[in-house]
Design an enzyme around this catalytic site. Structure first.
Site, PDB file in Angstrom:
ATOM      1  N   TYR A  48       8.200 -37.853 -15.075  1.00  0.00           N
ATOM      2  CA  TYR A  48       7.561 -36.779 -15.830  1.00  0.00           C
ATOM      3  C   TYR A  48       7.388 -37.144 -17.303  1.00  0.00           C
ATOM      4  CZ  TYR A  48       8.976 -33.907 -11.799  1.00  0.00           C
ATOM      5  OH  TYR A  48       9.188 -33.396 -10.541  1.00  0.00           O
ATOM      6  N   HIS A 106      13.173 -40.122  -6.150  1.00  0.00           N
ATOM      7  CA  HIS A 106      11.970 -39.295  -6.267  1.00  0.00           C
ATOM      8  C   HIS A 106      11.049 -39.414  -5.054  1.00  0.00           C
ATOM      9  CE1 HIS A 106       9.231 -37.397  -9.547  1.00  0.00           C
ATOM     10  NE2 HIS A 106       9.008 -36.855  -8.367  1.00  0.00           N
ATOM     11  N   TRP A 182      10.006 -27.940  -4.321  1.00  0.00           N
ATOM     12  CA  TRP A 182       9.088 -28.145  -5.442  1.00  0.00           C
ATOM     13  C   TRP A 182       7.788 -27.422  -5.108  1.00  0.00           C
ATOM     14  CZ3 TRP A 182       4.477 -30.646  -4.481  1.00  0.00           C
ATOM     15  CH2 TRP A 182       4.409 -31.675  -3.538  1.00  0.00           C
ATOM     16  N   SER A 228       6.704 -22.514 -15.562  1.00  0.00           N
ATOM     17  CA  SER A 228       5.739 -21.787 -16.381  1.00  0.00           C
ATOM     18  C   SER A 228       5.961 -22.182 -17.824  1.00  0.00           C
ATOM     19  CB  SER A 228       5.909 -20.274 -16.229  1.00  0.00           C
ATOM     20  OG  SER A 228       4.995 -19.598 -17.097  1.00  0.00           O
TER      21      SER A 228
END
Length: 282
Positions: A48, A106, A182, A228
């Site tokens: 990320y 991951h 996720w 968010s």
């Protein structure tokens, strides 16, 4: 907050804050807001590119480290025992902590066995309180559970009302692996936020479709990490512990399951090639 207990006895918050696709420059502010409204589980990853932003927010928050549950993931480009071990130390440096609460592989791509051995070593050294995987389909999960020294404690996979992973969760339960979702909102795909079933159920409780979608996952025993960048939405996503869906509600939402990904299928050779190319490039 509600909690789940992992196979090694570690308590994990069932609802957290995810920072996928949040730019590093914005991550500190977003995570700071999330911590202010009450989130304690923060999910990030090497891929990320925002572990430093997460670390900065944690350092500035004043929240005691023992109250936090920090998750990160080893990326494909760091696969293999030696490279993974070095990358774990680098993640800890970026996060500004001596340990993470959960360390995941991951993707089931490249030398994930070597990566997992590095994670087992990190676990034994106290650099991770729990270890697990992400995006492992049941066959790969069963393989790892059988041959790893320390079986994975969590599997983070795409899970939402349109892809509920019921069969995969049965396998996880058999092997003592905690499911973690996720994209619990499917990133708004398939009109989740205006879905008539979710809206109708929400009307019974004065809740939104999004809140109902989250509550459903929680009642299925799944850990969820909605994202968010707006503090009002963060608050709404956290406001799901004051109502309980009844059996009729649960059945209606279960019927929404399309049993297919809204993104890509990890069993599709083209998807695997795409991930492999991403791992080589990063």
């Amino acid at each position: 907050m509600e909690y789940v207990t992992l196979s090694n006895g570690v308590q994990m918050p069932q609802l957290g804050y995810g920072v996928f696709q949040v730019p590093n420059a914005e991550t500190e502010g977003c995570v700071s807001d999330a911590l202010k409204v009450g989130y304690r589980l923060i999910d990030t990853a090497q891929a990320y590119g925002n572990e430093e932003g997460v670390g900065a927010a944690i350092a500035a928050s004043g929240v005691p480290r023992e109250e936090l549950f920090i998750v990160t993931k080893v990326w494909i480009s760091n696969a293999g025992e030696e490279k993974a071990a070095a990358s774990i130390d680098e993640s800890l440096r970026k996060l500004g902590t001596d340990y993470v609460d959960l360390l995941l592989i991951h993707q089931p791509i490249s030398d994930y066995y070597g990566t997992y051995r590095a994670m087992e070593a990190a676990y034994k050294a106290g650099k991770a309180r729990a270890i697990g995987v992400s995006n492992f389909l049941p066959d790969r999960l069963v393989d790892l559970c059988n041959f790893a020294e320390i079986p994975p404690m969590v599997n983070q996979v795409e899970t939402h009302v349109f892809m509920q992973q019921r069969k995969a969760r049965e396998v996880m339960a058999e092997y003592g692996v905690q499911p973690m979702a996720w994209a619990p909102f499917a990133e708004g795909r398939n009109d989740l936020f205006t879905n008539p079933v979710l809206v109708a159920v929400g009307a019974k409780y004065g809740k939104s479709a999004a809140q109902v979608a989250l509550r459903y996952l929680l009642q299925c025993g799944i850990v969820a990490i909605p994202k968010s960048t707006h503090i009002e939405r963060m608050e709404q996503n956290l406001d799901v512990f004051d109502f309980t869906l009844d059996a009729t509600d649960m059945d209606a939402i279960q019927a929404l399951d399309e049993k297919s990904s809204q993104f890509f299928d990890h069993a599709d050779p083209k998807a695997v090639q795409m991930l492999a190319d991403m791992g080589k490039a990063k």
